[in-house]
Design an enzyme around this catalytic site. Structure first.
Site, PDB file in Angstrom:
ATOM      1  N   SER A  76       0.833  -1.211   0.000  1.00 59.23           N
ATOM      2  CA  SER A  76       0.000   0.000   0.000  1.00 59.23           C
ATOM      3  C   SER A  76       0.865   1.258   0.000  1.00 59.23           C
ATOM      4  CB  SER A  76      -0.883  -0.003   1.254  1.00 59.23           C
ATOM      5  OG  SER A  76      -1.380   1.286   1.521  1.00 59.23           O
TER       6      SER A  76
ATOM      7  N   HIS B 104     -13.645  -1.562  -1.468  1.00 55.10           N
ATOM      8  CA  HIS B 104     -12.677  -1.218  -0.423  1.00 55.10           C
ATOM      9  C   HIS B 104     -13.005  -1.955   0.878  1.00 55.10           C
ATOM     10  CE1 HIS B 104      -9.454   1.960  -0.446  1.00 55.10           C
ATOM     11  NE2 HIS B 104      -9.388   1.611   0.808  1.00 55.10           N
TER      12      HIS B 104
HETATM   13  C1  LIG Z   1      -7.158  -2.150   7.422  1.00 52.43           C
HETATM   14  C2  LIG Z   1      -7.334  -1.969   5.936  1.00 52.43           C
HETATM   15  C3  LIG Z   1      -6.543  -1.055   5.276  1.00 52.43           C
HETATM   16  C4  LIG Z   1      -6.679  -0.908   3.898  1.00 52.43           C
HETATM   17  N1  LIG Z   1      -5.834  -0.053   3.229  1.00 52.43           N
HETATM   18  C5  LIG Z   1      -5.912   0.031   1.887  1.00 52.43           C
HETATM   19  C6  LIG Z   1      -4.982   0.815   1.176  1.00 52.43           C
HETATM   20  O1  LIG Z   1      -4.063   1.408   1.736  1.00 52.43           O
HETATM   21  N2  LIG Z   1      -5.118   0.881  -0.176  1.00 52.43           N
HETATM   22  C7  LIG Z   1      -6.120   0.219  -0.855  1.00 52.43           C
HETATM   23  O2  LIG Z   1      -6.198   0.306  -2.077  1.00 52.43           O
HETATM   24  N3  LIG Z   1      -6.994  -0.548  -0.190  1.00 52.43           N
HETATM   25  C8  LIG Z   1      -6.920  -0.668   1.153  1.00 52.43           C
HETATM   26  N4  LIG Z   1      -7.783  -1.471   1.818  1.00 52.43           N
HETATM   27  C9  LIG Z   1      -8.776  -2.254   1.061  1.00 52.43           C
HETATM   28  C10 LIG Z   1      -8.215  -3.631   0.722  1.00 52.43           C
HETATM   29  O3  LIG Z   1      -7.183  -3.538  -0.224  1.00 52.43           O
HETATM   30  C11 LIG Z   1      -9.307  -4.538   0.139  1.00 52.43           C
HETATM   31  O4  LIG Z   1      -9.966  -3.869  -0.919  1.00 52.43           O
HETATM   32  C12 LIG Z   1     -10.334  -4.958   1.190  1.00 52.43           C
HETATM   33  O5  LIG Z   1      -9.721  -5.159   2.440  1.00 52.43           O
HETATM   34  C13 LIG Z   1     -11.043  -6.233   0.752  1.00 52.43           C
HETATM   35  O6  LIG Z   1     -11.999  -6.627   1.673  1.00 52.43           O
HETATM   36  P1  LIG Z   1     -11.737  -7.748   2.796  1.00 52.43           P
HETATM   37  O7  LIG Z   1     -10.904  -7.095   3.848  1.00 52.43           O
HETATM   38  O8  LIG Z   1     -13.108  -8.067   3.282  1.00 52.43           O
HETATM   39  O9  LIG Z   1     -11.043  -8.895   2.147  1.00 52.43           O
HETATM   40  C14 LIG Z   1      -7.660  -1.644   3.187  1.00 52.43           C
HETATM   41  C15 LIG Z   1      -8.455  -2.571   3.897  1.00 52.43           C
HETATM   42  C16 LIG Z   1      -8.293  -2.735   5.249  1.00 52.43           C
HETATM   43  C17 LIG Z   1      -9.146  -3.755   5.946  1.00 52.43           C
END
Ligand SMILES: Cc1cc2nc3c(=O)[nH]c(=O)nc-3n(C[C@H](O)[C@H](O)[C@H](O)COP(=O)(O)O)c2cc1C
Length: 379
Positions: free
Chosen positions: A101, A273
């Site tokens: 990230s 997201h």
């Molecule tokens: C704690 C956390 C931080 C995240 N940070 C980012 C990020 O920095 N950039 C991004 O594109 N997505 C981010 N996401 C989204 C994840 O890449 C992803 O789309 C999402 O977690 C998928 O859902 P799931 O957690 O139910 O598998 C984040 C998700 C979580 C849970």
């Protein structure tokens, strides 16, 4: 995976557990991601020769031992000691890829140097485009073959758990004291992350956010810096600065997917997201089919949101995804037990995938299609 979530809940300060676990507004999309996957029924088939199974695949030019990617998770380095490095190591050992990230604690160079295979890089576009240009050069120099451009963060979805815990919004004396107590009441975390995990700086953003991570300052920085004026035309600018493959993450609508394909993206991630942005959008597993129908023959369609098991991976592939990104499904294990726990979680997912393939009578992940499903909501 529920066990790892529970271990993470015990180990992490409340504010960090909620940061990972929570979603935006009423968290209805977060719940739908999981519930809609659970609602899909697989079609059991018997007496087929399933003695040889192929789990490996190729995604965006990269060979993977199974169709799984560790998706970008910001601030992961606050969950375990240098967590991005630990997770990337587990991913590479398992033959899958790690996506770093923009807002990681470990910088892209630290992560890339710790592993033998390339990692992907996720980019947020900031108002000061020089930050993003600098990040693209750094990612290319670190050998990243794929840039994942996240397009669903024109503004941050209100995450009320974070507000309640003082992770976002204006800090008050009360919230500062409670946050301090929360950290102090978790001595294992305080030792492993608070002391051994330093420095707690944003390894990719030293120029933009100098000094130690402060979630409240960071939120203000996101509000001030993330660029809500980005449009499709900006993809030309990204293309000028990024030599590798380009994936747009945060696509839910078939029209947007068509635009992505028309603009020359190599892939899209169907994503809301993890239910952290626009609450009320469909679950990603529901959004997936129409996107695949629109562009599946033109680019690689990946999906994330609610993927917790190998069975979920089979369901997503049956609906046309090429691979799944994991979010919380690696964030919880890394918080619970670092690299070993992520490696174990991946091995469990691989076993589940094997069992699901065997009992649906499909011998190669590439052959999964809707005929492997008995029913799917919305399809
Ligand atoms: C704690 C956390 C931080 C995240 N940070 C980012 C990020 O920095 N950039 C991004 O594109 N997505 C981010 N996401 C989204 C994840 O890449 C992803 O789309 C999402 O977690 C998928 O859902 P799931 O957690 O139910 O598998 C984040 C998700 C979580 C849970």
């Amino acid at each position: 995976m529920g066990d790892y979530r529970e271990l993470a809940r015990r180990r992490l300060p409340r504010q960090l557990f909620d940061y990972v676990d929570g979603g935006s507004f009423a968290e209805s999309t977060l719940a739908a991601n999981v519930a809609d996957l659970a609602g899909i029924r697989l079609r059991q088939r018997v007496l087929r020769d399933v003695s040889g199974l192929t789990l490996s695949t190729n995604v965006l030019g990269q060979a993977l031992s199974m169709p799984v990617v560790l998706g970008p998770v910001g601030l992961a380095g606050m969950l375990a000691t240098r967590a991005e490095v630990q997770a990337a190591r587990a991913a590479v050992s398992a033959g899958v890829v790690f996506c770093e990230s923009t807002v990681s604690i470990c910088g892209i160079e630290e992560v890339a140097a710790a592993v033998t295979d390339p990692v992907w890089f996720q980019l947020y576009v900031m108002r000061d485009r020089s930050y993003a240009e600098d990040l693209m050069s750094r990612a290319a120099a670190a050998g990243c073959p794929v840039l994942v451009l996240t397009v669903d963060l024109a503004t941050v979805g209100s995450r009320y758990r974070d507000t309640r815990n003082g992770m976002s919004g204006a800090p008050s004396l009360r919230s500062t004291v409670l946050r301090g107590l929360d950290l102090g009441l978790h001595p294992t975390w305080a030792r492993d992350v608070g002391l051994r995990g330093r420095p707690h700086t944003f390894g990719n953003l030293e120029k933009a956010v100098p000094g130690a991570v402060s979630p409240t300052d960071f939120q203000a920085w996101v509000d001030a810096q993330f660029d809500p004026s980005v449009t499709w035309d900006d993809l030309d600018w990204v293309r000028r600065h990024w030599p590798g493959r380009l994936v747009l993450k945060g696509i839910l609508d078939p029209d947007d997917a068509r635009q992505a394909a028309d603009r020359g993206a190599d892939g899209v991630v169907v994503s809301n997201h993890g239910g952290r942005q626009l609450d009320g959008t469909p679950s990603t597993i529901r959004a997936l089919g129409p996107v695949v129908d629109a562009v599946g023959d033109r680019l690689d369609v990946l999906v994330d949101g609610g993927i917790r098991s190998g069975l979920d991976v089979v369901k997503a592939l049956a609906l046309g995804a090429r691979a799944c990104l994991l979010g919380r499904a690696w964030a919880w294990p890394v918080a619970a037990g670092g690299e070993r726990a992520v490696a174990h979680a991946l091995s469990v997912i691989r076993d589940e995938l094997r069992v699901a393939l065997s009992l649906t009578g499909v011998t190669d992940v590439a052959d999964l299609d809707r005929s492997a499903l008995a029913s799917a909501p919305g399809h």
